[in-house]
Design an enzyme around this catalytic site. Structure first.
Site, PDB file in Angstrom:
ATOM      1  N   HIS A  82      92.441  67.338 -56.789  1.00 41.35           N
ATOM      2  CA  HIS A  82      91.141  67.037 -56.169  1.00 41.35           C
ATOM      3  C   HIS A  82      90.985  67.696 -54.805  1.00 41.35           C
ATOM      4  O   HIS A  82      89.872  67.826 -54.309  1.00 41.35           O
ATOM      5  CB  HIS A  82      90.851  65.528 -56.146  1.00 41.35           C
ATOM      6  CG  HIS A  82      91.542  64.729 -55.082  1.00 41.35           C
ATOM      7  ND1 HIS A  82      92.720  64.047 -55.300  1.00 41.35           N
ATOM      8  CD2 HIS A  82      91.210  64.477 -53.800  1.00 41.35           C
ATOM      9  CE1 HIS A  82      93.071  63.409 -54.192  1.00 41.35           C
ATOM     10  NE2 HIS A  82      92.176  63.655 -53.264  1.00 41.35           N
ATOM     11  N   ASP A 218      97.510  64.852 -60.754  1.00 37.83           N
ATOM     12  CA  ASP A 218      96.605  65.339 -59.703  1.00 37.83           C
ATOM     13  C   ASP A 218      97.281  66.377 -58.798  1.00 37.83           C
ATOM     14  O   ASP A 218      97.618  66.091 -57.652  1.00 37.83           O
ATOM     15  CB  ASP A 218      96.125  64.126 -58.886  1.00 37.83           C
ATOM     16  CG  ASP A 218      94.924  64.441 -58.014  1.00 37.83           C
ATOM     17  OD1 ASP A 218      94.611  65.634 -57.823  1.00 37.83           O
ATOM     18  OD2 ASP A 218      94.294  63.487 -57.511  1.00 37.83           O
ATOM     19  N   SER A 650      96.013  62.842 -49.013  1.00 34.28           N
ATOM     20  CA  SER A 650      96.063  63.413 -50.351  1.00 34.28           C
ATOM     21  C   SER A 650      96.744  64.762 -50.306  1.00 34.28           C
ATOM     22  O   SER A 650      96.448  65.580 -49.442  1.00 34.28           O
ATOM     23  CB  SER A 650      94.664  63.562 -50.921  1.00 34.28           C
ATOM     24  OG  SER A 650      94.297  62.371 -51.517  1.00 34.28           O
TER      25      SER A 650
HETATM   26  N1  ARG Z   1      90.550  58.021 -54.338  1.00 34.24           N
HETATM   27  C1  ARG Z   1      91.239  59.234 -53.985  1.00 34.24           C
HETATM   28  C2  ARG Z   1      90.789  59.714 -52.595  1.00 34.24           C
HETATM   29  O1  ARG Z   1      90.174  59.015 -51.894  1.00 34.24           O
HETATM   30  C3  ARG Z   1      91.091  60.275 -55.018  1.00 34.24           C
HETATM   31  C4  ARG Z   1      89.733  60.891 -55.123  1.00 34.24           C
HETATM   32  C5  ARG Z   1      89.601  61.971 -56.145  1.00 34.24           C
HETATM   33  N2  ARG Z   1      89.442  61.438 -57.482  1.00 34.24           N
HETATM   34  C6  ARG Z   1      88.261  61.049 -58.013  1.00 34.24           C
HETATM   35  N3  ARG Z   1      88.241  60.528 -59.195  1.00 34.24           N
HETATM   36  N4  ARG Z   1      87.132  61.164 -57.354  1.00 34.24           N
HETATM   37  O2  ARG Z   1      90.435  60.773 -52.263  1.00 34.24           O
HETATM   38  N1  ASP Z   2      92.581  59.998 -52.134  1.00 29.90           N
HETATM   39  C1  ASP Z   2      92.727  60.078 -50.704  1.00 29.90           C
HETATM   40  C2  ASP Z   2      92.634  61.506 -50.184  1.00 29.90           C
HETATM   41  O1  ASP Z   2      91.977  62.325 -50.774  1.00 29.90           O
HETATM   42  C3  ASP Z   2      93.960  59.384 -50.249  1.00 29.90           C
HETATM   43  C4  ASP Z   2      93.693  57.931 -49.998  1.00 29.90           C
HETATM   44  O2  ASP Z   2      92.593  57.612 -49.522  1.00 29.90           O
HETATM   45  O3  ASP Z   2      94.597  57.123 -50.223  1.00 29.90           O
HETATM   46  O4  ASP Z   2      93.090  61.827 -49.109  1.00 29.90           O
END
Ligand code: ARG
Ligand code: ASP
Length: 715
Positions: A82, A218, A650
């Site tokens: 991502h 990921d 991330s």
């Molecule tokens: N929750 C994670 C972060 O805040 C992963 C986001 C990417 N994945 C998604 N399904 N949008 O960035």
């Molecule tokens: N998914 C998040 C990021 O893209 C990491 C988190 O918020 O725990 O940095």
């Protein structure tokens, strides 16, 4: 008995656990002893040193908002799927759809320049607090204080001895009580090496996002190129792979419950030291407002995406990004409540007050802080609500008004700075339009606009713009009619229409855009906001910031026995913890690890979130996991730990006690999404992809096993 109800745990969680995002320069003083007692086999200066190569030389900030790490002597970079997604999408076409099918460069000449992507390394850092605060006195007016600090920082920058190719960055820590200077090196010839198909890199997509158990692969891979002397340089065909001072060896040993882990990266922003009043406002007023607005916008998008596959492709990235924050806020507001964050904050403040009551000097200096902050949060609440409401309905969830807002800066220069300046900025101001229109579907946005206007009219105070919107809607015959009218007559709805406007003479461009119905609508609402809401925020927010800074300093004095980590501020930090299962509620226990059988349990053929490639299924059927299998023949996919992370972490490496790479951080568990405001060691967990799954996907699924030849595997 559920441990998190034990009231004594509310009091000083910091004393009981290793939570925190620590400043690497201070590890020896603040953390080394504890880390070693938890299992670390290294010393602080193996992890960070200003003088010798250390692990920090393998870590970079990737593309502005994520973390990446060097995993080979030839600049091979690992980060999340991502995090690389934008770059991968830009390099993709219908014929070469790397998003859909994945990609692996078969040799270096097939590595694809990812234009605009940056990798920033930290060369050195220094505490410059004393210099930064020189001449700053107690009781100084806030504005004078800031201008004194600005002067000091400018002087520090002038005096700093940076090497060629280095940049300087100074950042406030502990709400402005301390300052650190960073020497950085930015590489911008970054090339795409490979990634799995999205069905793996995004497996589970929005449904599984922020949730454990997780089964997402990921990750994506890039390589940094440098000039022949190893220095940063813009893209050039004859640039060579960068040789970092350090890269991370990879461990295939796997993890067990209780193993020491650390995560090294660039966490973006946290607010762990707010008062109860502040956290309550976020959890009970602001989060719910933003969540309800995005609920509405997302449902509309989803409806269109389900009806039309073309809309689905166009909106999938936008949907994911809007849904990501929506889901986080939802988890945050629920978590704060479920896990008694407000009570914990209250007890903490009571302990603070008890201590200052016993010390006349503290009482004199700090006695007013909490009551004044409480009052200020009360005062700002309606304005903060109106600000978030305005931003969410009129800017963030609405593409056409968002576009008007982003054009307004440029349009405004015509009168302010004159025609020549306006013309010189035209390219900058409009270069993003093709990207914008490529995925723009006016019918979707129009429906969203009608809904946003309706919500705004219903929830914002009449005198702050709502009655204005109501009047406009009434005149046209309702919110839908109002939105339809805007879209029928606006030139912002398509590339062709806006091109026709941009082809005019500068004065006519300005005239036409200013009279465009979408622009006018945005302008009117924005003026309401600027007249009625913004002044109060501009008056109150600095007062809150000042008191929060003083409260931060006071906590560090009053709880002297406690260690305080500074809130995340997009600088390099280390967090450490253990591989840990957890129990979110009575009778429920989450194991620490998932594996490929779990991917196949979730598999839904043809589904856009839970499909997987045929080849993965056949590898699973034949259990062809090679050296990546566990002793009992399973293929691990992801694991959780008690490392305190946030957005920006991330792509951060998860390291074992010896500094070997064991995983890749990418998310947090649902119950613990509140961790930016209320890290609870019993509940909050970070989620990492197991490095064995990453290597399996490169080698067995991707057929790119030759990439492993340049890595260093510690078996
Ligand atoms: N929750 C994670 C972060 O805040 C992963 C986001 C990417 N994945 C998604 N399904 N949008 O960035
Ligand atoms: N998914 C998040 C990021 O893209 C990491 C988190 O918020 O725990 O940095």
């Amino acid at each position: 008995m559920k441990k998190f109800f034990a009231p004594f745990l509310f009091l000083f969680p910091v004393l009981l656990t290793a939570q925190g995002m620590w400043v690497p320069l201070l590890l020896e003083k603040q953390n080394e002893k504890e880390m070693r007692s938890m299992g670390l086999k290294l010393h602080a200066d193996d992890i960070f040193s200003n003088f010798e190569p250390s692990i920090k030389d393998a870590i970079c900030q990737f593309d502005g908002g994520c973390t990446g790490e060097m995993i080979s002597p030839d600049g091979l970079l690992l980060t999340n799927h991502h995090c690389g997604f934008d770059a991968i999408q830009k390099l993709s076409s219908l014929e070469n759809n790397y998003v859909e099918n994945g990609y692996w460069a078969k040799n270096r000449s097939e590595e694809k320049p990812a234009e605009g992507v940056t990798a920033v390394f930290i060369s050195r850092m220094e505490d410059v607090t004393a210099l930064a605060l020189q001449g700053v006195t107690v009781g100084m007016a806030e504005r004078d204080r800031q201008s004194q600090i600005d002067k000091n920082l400018a002087q520090i920058k002038v005096n700093a001895k940076k090497e060629k190719f280095e940049d300087i960055m100074i950042r406030p820590f502990y709400n402005g009580n301390q300052y650190y200077l960073f020497f950085t090196k930015t590489f911008n010839d970054v090339r795409f090496v490979g990634a799995p198909p999205s069905s793996i890199g995004k497996f589970g997509s929005d449904t599984d996002n922020w949730v454990w158990p997780r089964h997402t692969g990921d990750f994506s891979m890039f390589r940094i190129y440098a000039d022949k002397d190893g220095n940063p340089a813009g893209y050039a065909a004859d640039n060579v792979p960068y040789h970092p001072k350090r890269f991370l060896p990879i461990s295939l040993k796997g993890v067990e419950e209780g193993d020491f882990t650390m995560v090294y990266g660039f966490p973006g922003a946290t607010n762990e030291y707010l008062t109860e009043a502040a956290v309550r406002q976020i959890g009970e007023v602001l989060d719910p407002a933003k969540v309800s607005i995005r609920d509405r916008a997302l449902k509309i998008m989803d409806g269109y995406m389900r009806k039309d596959p073309a809309v689905k492709i166009a909106y999938v990235a936008r949907y994911a990004s809007i849904a990501n924050a929506w889901k986080k806020w939802l988890g945050e507001m629920q978590g704060l409540k479920t896990y008694h964050a407000f009570d914990k904050k209250k007890e903490y403040e009571a302990a603070f007050t008890t201590r200052i009551e016993q010390n006349p000097d503290w009482k004199y200096r700090y006695g007013n802080l909490l009551p004044r902050l409480r009052k200020l949060y009360e005062d700002i609440e309606p304005y903060a609500f109106a600000r978030d409401y305005y931003l969410e309905t009129m800017v963030r969830n609405n593409e056409i008004l968002g576009l008007a807002s982003s054009l307004s800066g440029w349009i405004g220069t015509y009168e302010k700075n004159g025609e020549a300046f306006f013309v010189s900025k035209q390219k900058d101001a409009t270069s993003g339009l093709p990207d914008f229109y490529k995925d723009y579907r006016p019918e979707v946005d129009q429906t969203i606009l009608a809904a946003m206007l309706e919500m705004f009219a219903e929830h914002v105070r009449p005198e702050w713009g709502a009655s204005d919107v109501q009047a406009m809607a009434k005149e046209k015959g309702g919110f839908e009619a109002l939105a339809a009218d805007v879209f029928k007559n606006s030139a912002l709805t398509s590339q062709a229409k806006i091109n026709a406007v941009l082809a005019k003479k500068p004065a006519d461009i300005v005239e036409t855009i200013k009279n465009d119905p979408a622009y006018k609508l945005w302008d009117r609402l924005q003026q309401n906001y600027v007249a009625n809401v913004q002044p109060k925020i501009q008056e109150l927010q600095p007062q809150i910031n000042l008191l929060q800074r003083e409260y931060m300093a006071a906590q560090m004095v009053v709880f002297k026995e406690k260690r305080f980590f500074p809130d995340a501020n997009s600088t390099l930090r280390l967090t450490y913890g253990k591989v840990r299962s957890f129990s979110p509620r009575d009778a429920v226990r989450y194991e620490f690890q998932t594996d490929l059988d779990g991917v196949m349990e979730k598999y839904i053929p043809g589904d856009y979130e839970f499909n997987v490639p045929e080849k993965l299924i056949s590898l699973w059927k034949s259990k062809d996991y090679g050296q990546y299998a566990t002793k009992d023949g399973r293929l691990p996919v992801a694991f959780i730990g008690s490392n305190h992370t946030t957005g920006g972490n991330s792509g951060s490496p998860a390291l074992d006690a010896r500094g070997n790479l064991i995983g890749l951080n990418f998310d947090r568990v649902w119950e613990g999404t509140m961790s930016d405001l209320n890290y609870d060691p019993a509940i909050c967990r970070n989620i990492m992809v197991d490095i064995r799954y990453v290597l399996f996907l490169i080698d067995k699924l991707g057929g790119a096993g030759y990439l492993l030849d340049e890595m260093k595997l510690a078996k």
